[in-house]
Design an enzyme around this catalytic site. Structure first.
Site, short mmCIF file in Angstrom:
data_model
loop_
_atom_site.label_atom_id
_atom_site.label_comp_id
_atom_site.label_asym_id
_atom_site.label_seq_id
_atom_site.Cartn_x
_atom_site.Cartn_y
_atom_site.Cartn_z
N ASP A 7 9.31 2.38 -0.53
CA ASP A 7 8.35 3.07 0.32
C ASP A 7 8.69 2.68 1.76
O ASP A 7 8.31 1.61 2.24
CB ASP A 7 6.93 2.65 -0.05
CG ASP A 7 5.87 3.34 0.80
OD1 ASP A 7 6.22 3.94 1.83
OD2 ASP A 7 4.67 3.25 0.45
N LYS A 35 5.42 9.68 8.82
CA LYS A 35 5.17 9.28 10.20
C LYS A 35 6.29 9.68 11.16
O LYS A 35 6.20 10.70 11.83
CB LYS A 35 4.89 7.79 10.27
CG LYS A 35 3.73 7.33 9.36
CD LYS A 35 3.52 5.83 9.43
CE LYS A 35 2.55 5.31 8.41
NZ LYS A 35 1.18 5.74 8.60
N TYR A 43 0.85 -1.19 0.00
CA TYR A 43 0.00 0.00 0.00
C TYR A 43 0.89 1.23 0.00
O TYR A 43 1.80 1.36 0.82
CB TYR A 43 -0.90 0.01 1.24
CG TYR A 43 -1.78 1.23 1.35
CD1 TYR A 43 -2.86 1.42 0.49
CD2 TYR A 43 -1.54 2.20 2.31
CE1 TYR A 43 -3.68 2.52 0.59
CE2 TYR A 43 -2.34 3.32 2.42
CZ TYR A 43 -3.40 3.48 1.57
OH TYR A 43 -4.21 4.58 1.66
#
Length: 432
Positions: free
Chosen positions: A239, A267, A144
């Site tokens: 990623d 994050k 994702y």
């Protein structure tokens, strides 16, 4: 466990927010029941609106690596707020955190701040296309990369079969430029490359997957991708929104010794505040405006509050390598405890783990890709989730999510999680 206030809030939320939540997994659709609404958090604990206390294993999906409400980060944010909330102009901390990221991440020579992981991945793909002059990308089933149109594509049936939009609102034209391969399958990647010679701009993946549960790259997979990309002039994008600064100071790329061309981050570099970044080789990043012709902008990019939090977080991680030793020790203790319980109960479920990330899959198959992850018993996972929740352990509400540990978890917390896991397995399987 009383969650009446959470239930009332969820009913009200559904009147004003689509599905009652601002991100789909929060709705508990995958596990049943209503979500608990969180009021506060400190250290290893979160507290809901009914004042229930939970040891938590989400940590805001990764960034709270030092636990919630870390005093150093709290002070950094408090001090930064005194100077206002946003300027839309350059600040000192942007330069300092960029220099720190370049120093910590093996492959990054230049970096651009954005506001989310989705922004980071969308921008990295755009830059790769501009740099190569090609249109197509390869992604992997089960990875994702945010909700950008290019990533919401279901796999086609073969190397020359185009994917199909996985969500209404994504055009077939976008789908035609997105090729999907099974994770851990180098042969499938090579077939896609051969069938689309000189048309593939980028290959993007989570080097350790967190979004179909924790799934590790098999031996030689990442190195094989690096070789294919080198041979074909394809931009390799890691990623590392979840793995960056978590699996090692330099992320998964340091841990596995593979340098991508571009890396996306999020994050942790905001200490948990909304933030993202993408960076990589100078010759590619110099294509980003205003240095180059590939346009990308954001009024809140490099927000001074997020930069203050992120700079404090990264400086701490950079200066305290013992953080990673503790996380490795905690991860090993938890997984060994889970394994011992399963052996005791005569169970053979699959437990994937690396460092401070893990997933217990309710399947006896080895989980190496999305089809094997989907062999899990989702109904049983839902029962397990609620059994753990009722014992004060707050997990991600989906079988297809990694759990994340923090340094705030001591032996007493880990022992409670191990005990709750064994009790929950006994309960849902009626093992007495």
């Amino acid at each position: 466990m009383n969650i009446s206030t959470s239930n009332s809030l969820f009913e009200k939320a559904q009147q004003y927010i689509p599905g009652g939540v601002n991100s789909p997994v929060r709705a508990f659709r995958a596990v049943g029941g209503s979500p608990v609404f969180i009021k506060s958090a400190k250290g290893p604990y979160v507290y809901d609106e009914d004042d229930n206390e939970y040891i938590e294993l989400i940590n805001s999906w990764g960034p709270m690596i030092l636990g919630h409400g870390n005093e150093l980060i709290h002070k950094a944010v408090s001090d930064a707020i005194q100077h206002s909330f946003s300027f839309g102009a350059p600040t000192r901390r942007e330069v300092e955190i960029a220099e720190l990221i370049v120093g910590m991440m093996p492959s990054i020579e230049k970096v651009r701040m954005v506001n989310s992981g989705t922004e980071a991945t969308m921008s990295a793909i755009r830059v790769a296309r501009g740099f190569t002059g090609r249109d197509k990308i390869i992604k992997f089933e089960g990875c994702y990369h945010g909700h950008g149109d290019s990533f919401l594509i279901a796999a086609g049936s073969g190397a020359v079969t185009f994917g199909t939009p996985d969500s209404p609102g994504v055009t077939k034209g976008v789908a035609n430029d997105t090729l999907t391969a099974p994770y851990n399958d180098l042969d499938a990647v090579q077939r896609l490359v051969d069938a689309n010679k000189n048309h593939i701009a980028a290959l993007i993946l989570e080097p350790v997957v967190g979004n179909m549960g924790c799934v590790l790259p098999q031996e030689g997979f990442l190195r094989g991708l690096r070789k294919i990309c080198d041979q074909e002039g394809i931009v390799l994008i890691f990623d590392e929104v979840m793995t960056g600064f978590r699996l090692a100071k330099g992320g998964a790329q340091e841990r596995f010794g593979i340098k991508p061309d571009l890396t996306t981050l999020g994050k942790i570099i905001g200490g948990g505040m909304p933030v993202g970044a993408y960076g990589g080789r100078s010759e590619i990043m110099n294509w980003v405006s205003p240095a180059g012709p590939v346009y990308q902008a954001g009024t809140l990019s490099g927000n001074p509050i997020a930069m203050a939090a992120g700079l404090t977080m990264l400086n701490y991680l950079n200066d305290h390598p013992e953080v990673y030793t503790q996380l490795e020790t905690s991860g090993a203790k938890l997984v060994n405890g889970f394994s011992a319980s399963m052996q005791k109960l005569g169970l053979d479920y699959t437990l994937n783990h690396i460092g401070s990330m893990y997933t217990l899959f309710f399947t006896n198959q080895a989980v190496t890709d999305f089809p094997s992850a989907k062999s899990s018993d989702l109904v049983l996972f839902g029962k397990y989730f609620h059994a753990m929740l009722n014992r004060g352990i707050y997990m991600g509400p989906s079988q297809f999510e990694s759990m994340f540990l923090s340094t705030a978890l001591g032996d007493n917390h880990l022992n409670r999680i191990i005990e709750a896991n064994e009790e929950s397995l006994k309960e849902i399987l009626n093992l007495g």
